[in-house]
Design an enzyme around this catalytic site. Structure first.
Site, PDB file in Angstrom:
ATOM      1  CE  LYS A  82      -3.858   2.072   2.826  1.00  0.00           C
ATOM      2  NZ  LYS A  82      -4.600   2.026   3.719  1.00  0.00           N
ATOM      3  CB  SER A 162      -8.206   3.902   3.244  1.00  0.00           C
ATOM      4  OG  SER A 162      -6.987   3.355   3.971  1.00  0.00           O
ATOM      5  CB  SER A 186      -8.369   0.777   5.861  1.00  0.00           C
ATOM      6  OG  SER A 186      -9.068   2.062   5.753  1.00  0.00           O
TER       7      SER A 186
HETATM    8  N1  GLN Z   1     -13.175   4.392   6.505  1.00  0.00           N
HETATM    9  C1  GLN Z   1     -12.328   4.789   7.894  1.00  0.00           C
HETATM   10  C2  GLN Z   1     -12.126   6.244   7.776  1.00  0.00           C
HETATM   11  O1  GLN Z   1     -12.536   6.813   6.584  1.00  0.00           O
HETATM   12  C3  GLN Z   1     -11.444   3.867   8.156  1.00  0.00           C
HETATM   13  C4  GLN Z   1     -10.182   4.290   7.233  1.00  0.00           C
HETATM   14  C5  GLN Z   1      -9.032   3.359   7.890  1.00  0.00           C
HETATM   15  O2  GLN Z   1      -8.915   2.232   8.275  1.00  0.00           O
HETATM   16  N2  GLN Z   1      -7.720   4.027   7.096  1.00  0.00           N
HETATM   17  O3  GLN Z   1     -11.278   6.736   8.574  1.00  0.00           O
END
Ligand code: GLN
Length: 494
Positions: A82, A162, A186
């Site tokens: 990532k 994400s 995410s």
């Molecule tokens: N969807 C969550 C956010 O927008 C989690 C994102 C994540 O785990 N990086 O913060």
């Protein structure tokens, strides 16, 4: 390339590693196979940076280690990171590290993050950097400053976020395994939406050193792969104490998570929280998750009803704490030290203002503003302190639940992956995080494993949560489930 090599992307990482170790295929041949597939699937938007020469140099080095007699389950196996993990460059040679943000476009890191270094040590070969929501903020990957990622099962849908590039890459056979990060879901949510396996270990298990920070008390690296056996092998490679570099790194020795796979789950107590099966859960997801629970019972597990009464509060609590930490972490992007710098500033304030206005996307700006607000004098006690108090109560609820069960199971998300552009309201995105946020706030290890298909034939994931440091228990439960089912073997058509 011979017949034998045309289907390398259908193998698990461990199967491919065994072939490479047996010299049936070289690491260079495997890397070339995946690089070709990455080019053929550019429409998915999964990768932000690919550099054939860098990858092939690593593959040649792996082949040399194998020729010298070295063995390792991931030695020579291609993978991808990532783009939130810093990857070291020598001068301009190396993959940039952007965190999906214009702020860091073209940024060349001078060091490897601990996770990247550990993967290198294992001998796995990096194919490039994977697209993600800007600074890992998002649930759909539409917040990437560069391009959205498409779901390989239906290109009109989001892959989740994400770590959307990570999930799409594994689902479409562009990499046997990848890294991801999970702050509030995410890893688990995109794994669920793309029909792959994902694990977020206990907070502190894998070092945060060199991971571009979003919300430091929640950020955690993990693995996304075809199945639990691959996840166990790759997770073993990235975990372990890193006390000099990450003060929240756990002082527990690295562990071989593969060692315990293969134990029966007879008698395993599976806690099923009633709050995860309320009115907000769509019927298709409920049906797939119920069938998975029945399958676990068939394998000897015992279903125990439990309660996690503050599940709904996890949304406001997370969306106060995470932006608060983000507003502090992102203050470093000021146009001075690194990253984007506005042209011809009038004075220092103008430099700060325009650098940040130009470099950050809308969602990131929204969170910085929310974070600054909830931390400001007069609101700190009402919002931030209150959120911290409720976070503790949410963690306590889990500890109470774990006196009644060994593992908690439920849905990962209320629905299957939605259409690109469908949730333009940020709050609609936040609400979809309801089942992943509680485990994140409590710092617990969590997984998503494929367990069926729902609306429009889109994949559904089963979420498994364990108590702190219980990764082996989760991975074994997932592995037993995968020995008895073939959801994890299903792949999108293209
Ligand atoms: N969807 C969550 C956010 O927008 C989690 C994102 C994540 O785990 N990086 O913060």
């Amino acid at each position: 390339m011979s017949e034998l090599h045309t289907e390398l992307h259908t193998l698990s990482a461990l199967q491919l590693g065994a072939k490479i170790a047996a010299k049936e295929v070289s690491s260079v041949e495997a890397a070339q196979h995946f690089l070709t597939r990455i080019k053929a699937h550019e429409n998915l938007g999964a990768f932000l940076a690919v550099d054939d020469e860098l990858t092939l140099a690593q593959a040649r080095a792996a082949d040399a280690r194998i020729a010298a007699g070295e063995r390792g389950s991931l030695l020579g196996v291609p993978m991808a990171h990532k783009d939130i993990f810093a990857t070291r460059c020598d001068g301009n040679l190396g993959w940039p590290t952007t965190a999906g943000s214009k702020m860091l476009a073209g940024y060349h890191s001078s060091f490897d993050s601990t996770v990247v270094k550990k993967i290198k040590d294992s001998g796995a070969v990096c194919l490039g950097k994977l697209n993600c929501d800007e600074f890992a903020m998002g649930s759909s990957n539409e917040n990437s400053a560069f391009k959205p990622v498409r779901n390989p099962w239906d290109a009109s849908r989001i892959p989740g976020g994400s770590s959307g590039g990570s999930a799409a890459a594994v689902a479409s056979g562009l990499a046997p395994f990848v890294t991801g990060t999970d702050t509030g879901g995410s890893i688990r949510q995109p794994a669920s939406f793309c029909g792959i396996t994902g694990i977020k270990p206990t907070y502190g298990r894998a070092s945060r050193y060199g991971m571009v920070a979003f919300a430091s008390s929640l950020d955690q690296a993990g693995i996304m792969s075809r199945d639990a056996a691959d996840a166990a092998a790759a997770l073993s490679a990235i975990c372990g104490p890193d006390l000099d570099r990450d003060s929240t790194s756990l002082d527990v020795p690295a562990e071989d998570f593969s060692r315990h796979l293969g134990r029966s789950i007879e008698g395993l107590r599976i806690g099923v929280p009633k709050e995860f099966f309320g009115a907000g859960l769509s019927e298709d997801v409920r049906a797939a998750v119920e069938a998975a629970l029945a399958q676990l019972e068939k394998l000897g597990a015992k279903r125990v009803p439990i309660e996690l009464p503050r599940t709904e509060l996890s949304i406001p609590v997370y969306y106060i704490i995470a932006p608060a930490e983000a507003s502090s972490n992102l203050s470093r992007f000021d146009g001075v030290k690194f990253g984007h710098r506005a042209a011809d500033p009038k004075d220092l304030l103008d430099l700060y203002k325009r650098t940040r206005a130009e470099g950050f996307g809308d969602e990131v700006k929204r969170r910085i503003m929310i974070g600054a607000y909830v931390l400001s004098h007069g609101y700190y006690d009402a919002y931030y302190v209150k959120a911290q108090q409720i976070r503790r109560l949410i963690a306590d609820d889990f500890q109470r639940a774990f006196t009644q069960c060994d593992v908690i199971a439920g849905p990962v998300a209320p629905t299957v992956a939605w259409k690109l552009g469908e949730k333009s309201d940020p709050v609609a995105n936040y609400l979809a995080d309801i089942f992943t946020l509680p485990g994140s706030l409590a710092g617990l290890p969590g997984m998503s494993i494929p367990c069926g298909f729902g609306e429009a034939n889109m994949p559904v994931g089963l979420q498994l949560l364990g108590n702190h440091l219980q990764e082996s228990l989760l991975l074994n439960a997932a592995h037993q489930f995968q020995l008895a089912t073939d959801w994890h073997l299903k792949r999108p058509a293209a």
